[in-house]
Design an enzyme around this catalytic site. Structure first.
Site, short mmCIF file in Angstrom:
data_model
loop_
_atom_site.label_atom_id
_atom_site.label_comp_id
_atom_site.label_asym_id
_atom_site.label_seq_id
_atom_site.Cartn_x
_atom_site.Cartn_y
_atom_site.Cartn_z
N ALA A 114 31.90 41.02 39.05
CA ALA A 114 32.31 39.87 38.24
C ALA A 114 33.68 39.41 38.70
O ALA A 114 34.35 40.10 39.48
CB ALA A 114 32.37 40.27 36.76
N LYS A 115 34.10 38.29 38.26
CA LYS A 115 35.47 37.83 38.51
C LYS A 115 35.79 36.76 37.48
O LYS A 115 34.87 36.08 36.97
CB LYS A 115 35.58 37.22 39.91
CG LYS A 115 36.96 37.27 40.47
CD LYS A 115 37.30 38.66 41.01
CE LYS A 115 38.70 38.74 41.55
NZ LYS A 115 38.92 40.00 42.25
#
Ligand code: NAD
Length: 425
Positions: A114-115
């Site tokens: 994720a980011k």
């Protein structure tokens, strides 16, 4: 399952997200990835775009745009940093989320990728404004984060203090403390010992393995390091303590070199006093460009992206390039280094020590049982050594460079988990 990929959208010039997709396409072909799984992995699982209203010191409100992207969660909850930067784009965050899936899979920790990011200029915001922004952003993305869903961490311009505000905001909403929602926290509220030096330490461990593989002697081996921040400074400190000779370092203001070796303790003190390594009297002045081509055995780019290019790759003297930074080598340069027999330890391997100790932090938070630093470092070493071996083995089997070897391992693992779980419903 069967489907066809639509590549018609991919046209030059590529942006960072298209580049990330192309890297996947490249490795998919090499490992013969099933086309359905390939098309599945080519897109993020979930993208959340939020408007973040913030009360500014002037009393007015400003609305910032923020993102949280979850690329793949087949191997576990998603993991990845949050970036506060004026140039953040959704495409950049999507690319970084995909790379986190590969990085977590390569070191074989049970996380997906994720980011997050907020388009803002933290250097021109007060501490109070930053806190307001962080808390409201956390509240907006709280519908998809949590210790069992998605665990943020620091990235560009986000700090342990910001992680503390994320933890507090999320906990206040639930009504009790939930330290496992975020990593990179201060030790006092559930951070892990060893997290601050973890990226550099992981880099040291894989360089040690590469040295063994190439039958090079660690004692006195010459190291040049670009960047003297969290990754670069700690790499200099730890590598010097391990017997390497640090012959050149640089930061944004310039560099310093000494073929006999720099006194790292004095250099760190000098950096502490002046804010830079430029002007240190224990060596001669060099530019950042010269640093990359300096006579050495190990080159550690630990600052910016895209610094090793087709132009300077033919002149790089190192036998090992360890990518502490993300994306320092351009694809054309990669080929040149490979042909010249230089071993590149790719970013998803060489800087994975940070996310690995983030994993340890999350485990400690969930168990409410905290480890001594020696245990953190020992476990990190075992994980990094195994990731190096897995990468080398795959690179040899497929007759490709170490970057493709690392991608083959990582994408293969995410694909296996995705395929085993199947498609719901
Ligand atoms: P940092 O901000 O602490 O340090 C960056 C360093 O790079 C500073 O010394 C700065 O002066 C230097 N720099 C900036 N512009 C430069 C230039 N033009 N030439 C030479 N040096 C320059 O950042 P960091 O946390 O050390 O991160 C560095 C790299 O490592 C980034 O690519 C980051 O994504 C990557 N990385 C860091 C971590 C971590 O845990 N810190 C983990 C994974 C990857």
């Amino acid at each position: 399952m069967s489907s066809t990929l639509d590549r018609s959208a991919v046209q030059a010039p590529l942006n960072v997200w298209q580049m990330a997709q192309q890297q996947l396409d490249d490795i998919a072909e090499i490992i013969g990835l099933d086309s359905s799984i390939h098309s599945y992995l080519r897109e993020p699982k979930r993208v959340l775009i939020v408007s973040v209203p913030v009360r500014m010191d002037s009393g007015t409100h400003r609305v910032f745009e923020g993102y949280r992207v979850q690329h793949n969660m087949a191997r576990g909850p998603a993991k990845g940093g949050i970036r506060f930067h004026p140039d953040v784009t959704l495409d950049e965050v999507k690319a970084l989320a995909m790379w986190m899936s590969w990085k977590c899979a390569l070191v074989n920790i049970p996380f997906g990728g994720a980011k997050g990011g907020v388009v803002c200029d933290p250097k021109n915001m007060s501490l109070q404004e930053l806190e307001n922004l962080t808390r409201r952003f956390t509240s907006e993305i709280s519908i998809i984060i949590g210790p069992e869903k998605d665990i943020p961490a620091p990235d560009v311009y986000t700090t342990p203090q910001i992680m503390a505000w994320i933890m507090d905001t999320f906990s206040m909403q639930k009504g009790y403390s939930i330290p496992g929602v975020v990593t990179g926290k201060p030790i006092a509220i559930g951070g892990s010992l060893g997290r601050d030096k973890a990226t550099a330490r992981g880099c040291l461990y894989v360089v040690n393995e590469a040295m063994k593989e190439l039958r090079l002697t660690v004692d006195g081996a010459r190291v040049a390091i670009q960047g003297f921040g969290n990754a670069g400074l700690h790499a200099a400190e730890l590598m010097s303590a391990a017997g390497y000779r640090i012959v050149a370092v640089s930061d944004s203001r310039g560099g310093v070199a000494n073929p006999k070796g720099l006194d790292v303790a004095k250099l760190i003190a000098f950096k502490g006093e002046t804010g830079t390594v430029a002007g240190f009297s224990g060596g001669e002045k060099i530019s950042n460009k010269e640093l990359l081509e300096y006579e050495c055995d190990v080159l550690v780019p630990a600052a910016l992206e895209k610094v090793i290019t087709a132009d300077n790759a033919p002149r790089i003297k190192a036998k090992i390039v360890a990518e502490a930074a993300n994306g320092p080598t351009l694809p054309e340069a990669d080929e040149i280094l490979h042909e010249r027999g230089i071993m590149v330890l790719p970013d998803i391997l060489a800087n994975a020590g940070g996310v690995t100790v983030s994993y340890f932090e999350w485990v400690q938070d969930l168990q409410e049982l905290f480890w001594e630093e020696q245990m953190v470092n020992d476990r990190l070493r075992r994980i990094m050594e195994r990731a190096f071996r897995d990468t080398l083995e795959q690179a040899r089997r497929l007759k490709v460079n170490m970057r493709r070897g690392a991608y083959a391992v990582a994408v293969g693992r995410v694909a296996e988990a995705t395929s085993l779980r199947g498609v719901y419903p």
